[in-house]
Design an enzyme around this catalytic site. Structure first.
Site, PDB file in Angstrom:
ATOM      1  N   HIS A 101       0.769  -1.148  -0.032  1.00  0.00           N
ATOM      2  CA  HIS A 101       0.079   0.006  -0.099  1.00  0.00           C
ATOM      3  C   HIS A 101       0.784   1.319  -0.069  1.00  0.00           C
ATOM      4  CE1 HIS A 101      -4.361  -1.531   0.803  1.00  0.00           C
ATOM      5  NE2 HIS A 101      -3.465  -2.519   0.478  1.00  0.00           N
ATOM      6  N   ASP A 102       2.024   1.264   0.700  1.00  0.00           N
ATOM      7  CA  ASP A 102       2.937   2.406   0.549  1.00  0.00           C
ATOM      8  C   ASP A 102       3.610   2.466  -0.682  1.00  0.00           C
ATOM      9  OD1 ASP A 102       4.384   4.651   1.538  1.00  0.00           O
ATOM     10  OD2 ASP A 102       6.187   3.188   1.701  1.00  0.00           O
ATOM     11  N   THR A 243      -4.744 -22.677   4.107  1.00  0.00           N
ATOM     12  CA  THR A 243      -3.515 -22.730   4.973  1.00  0.00           C
ATOM     13  C   THR A 243      -3.049 -21.262   5.090  1.00  0.00           C
ATOM     14  OG1 THR A 243      -2.341 -23.011   2.979  1.00  0.00           O
ATOM     15  CG2 THR A 243      -3.108 -25.050   4.291  1.00  0.00           C
TER      16      THR A 243
END
Length: 392
Positions: A101-102, A243
């Protein structure tokens, strides 16, 4: 006579010019060394964020999944920040999500600084963007640690993501380059792909940031250790595969299974039908898995977990350099812990499923023959609240 003359001369040459020298390593805390003294601080940060898990991590005997990792040194701040006293008990997935996201906040037309820490430096702006919902908690958890060690936000975000995912069984050992500036500007809105986006929109956005179609699939390996919190709040913590504590290929086969039902209150925006009770499927994942431009790369991971890891390591190294000059950074990858090996290199069909349930979409290569797990039909339990990668 020649030999008598040559060997004394060689001795003189070696004395004057010296034998080949081994690069001297910098001395760091607790008896550790680094290839560059600027990397030493990251051993101290490592000790801090591994917290009380450090002794176990060194032994690598009982701490085998990223569901057990936490930013241990920050519990006081964490408890103060957590809603209603519900502590973030696991931060590996959230930290990995934050690296994306950065970094993806960069565009050839709209600007943005890429992997520069702007999402933390300008959280008052960027956390208000719709696609950054749920990122606020990990940002506020990481910020005081970065400030404590006087490291840049951009560096810390990448470091925490690499350390966190190294605790996942079968996880990657990501490259970590340090030395980013703490100077940044807010990223423009609309640069983070959304769960309801079409394949065309996803590929166009990622191409604008410099990634090809196959690299989009490579990045989605992060969803192998992920769950959702916000697309369907009635089943927060529902994993994207069976998993969620292992960096394995189950996500890539299970996303190709025929969806039969919504696990919660669906259909919701950005949600597709899931093949297993308790498992959540993001719409954009489902579409990318079946698109002709991405289906073969997707299928290639089903029976080749080692390739999945190596491709993820390569694309993450590229992502971490968005907006950065690699020549101005120092390679401190040696600080990142070595992950434990994967339990299996080939995915299995969940119990109750067969190859007839697979919606194979790669026209170039036949779908691999997989064994099926035995027992009752697979159902997927949620991870604890805030234990998920909280992708949406």
């Amino acid at each position: 006579m020649l030999a008598k003359t040559f060997f004394p001369l060689l001795t003189v040459i070696l004395t004057v010019y010296g034998a080949p020298q081994v690069a001297k390593r910098a001395s760091c805390s607790n008896g550790r060394t680094a290839s560059d003294a600027r990397c030493c601080i990251w051993y101290d940060v490592l000790d801090d964020i591994q917290g009380g898990n450090r002794a176990v991590l060194l032994a690598r005997e009982t701490l085998t999944t990223c569901l057990e990792w936490n930013l241990g040194a920050s519990k006081t701040a964490l408890m103060a920040f957590s809603r209603a006293g519900n502590a973030v008990r696991e931060e590996a997935h959230e930290s990995l999500r934050l690296t994306f996201h950065d970094a993806i906040g960069i565009s050839s037309t709209l600007g943005g600084g890429g992997a520069d820490g702007s999402i933390m430096a300008h959280s008052d702006v960027e956390l208000a963007y719709g696609e950054n919902v749920g990122v606020d908690e990990i940002v506020e958890l990481q910020r005081p640690i970065a400030l404590r060690y006087n490291v840049s936000f951009g560096d810390f975000i990448q470091f925490a993501g690499a350390v966190g995912v190294s605790n996942c069984l079968g996880g990657p050992r990501l490259q970590f380059l340090a030395g980013r500036s703490n100077d940044s500007q807010p990223s423009p809105d609309g640069l983070v792909p959304g769960p309801a986006d079409s394949v065309d929109d996803n590929l166009a956005r990622m191409a604008d940031a410099g990634f090809g179609a196959s690299e989009v699939v490579d990045l989605l390996a992060s969803h192998s250790v992920a769950a959702q919190d916000h697309l369907d709040t009635t089943i927060a913590g529902s994993p994207l595969d069976s998993t969620p504590s292992a960096f394995d290929a189950q996500f890539f086969v299970e996303t190709l299974l025929n969806g039969t039902a919504y696990p919660g209150s669906g259909p919701n925006a950005g949600e597709a039908k899931s093949p297993l009770p308790g498992e959540f499927r993001i719409l954009s994942d489902s579409l990318i898995a079946r698109d002709s431009r991405t289906a073969c790369e997707w299928q290639s991971f089903v029976d080749n977990q080692s390739r999945m890891v190596s491709q993820f390591e390569a694309v993450m190294a590229k992502m971490a350099l968005l907006g950065q000059d690699a020549s101005a950074l120092v390679d401190c990858s040696e600080v990142i812990p070595q992950p434990k090996a994967a339990a299996a290199s080939v995915a299995v069909l969940p119990a109750g499923k067969s190859l007839a349930d697979v919606e194979a979409s790669c026209s170039e290569t036949p779908f691999p023959t997989l064994s099926a797990a035995s027992g009752a039909e697979t159902s997927v339990a949620p991870v604890l609240h805030h234990q998920a990668n909280s992708l949406c």
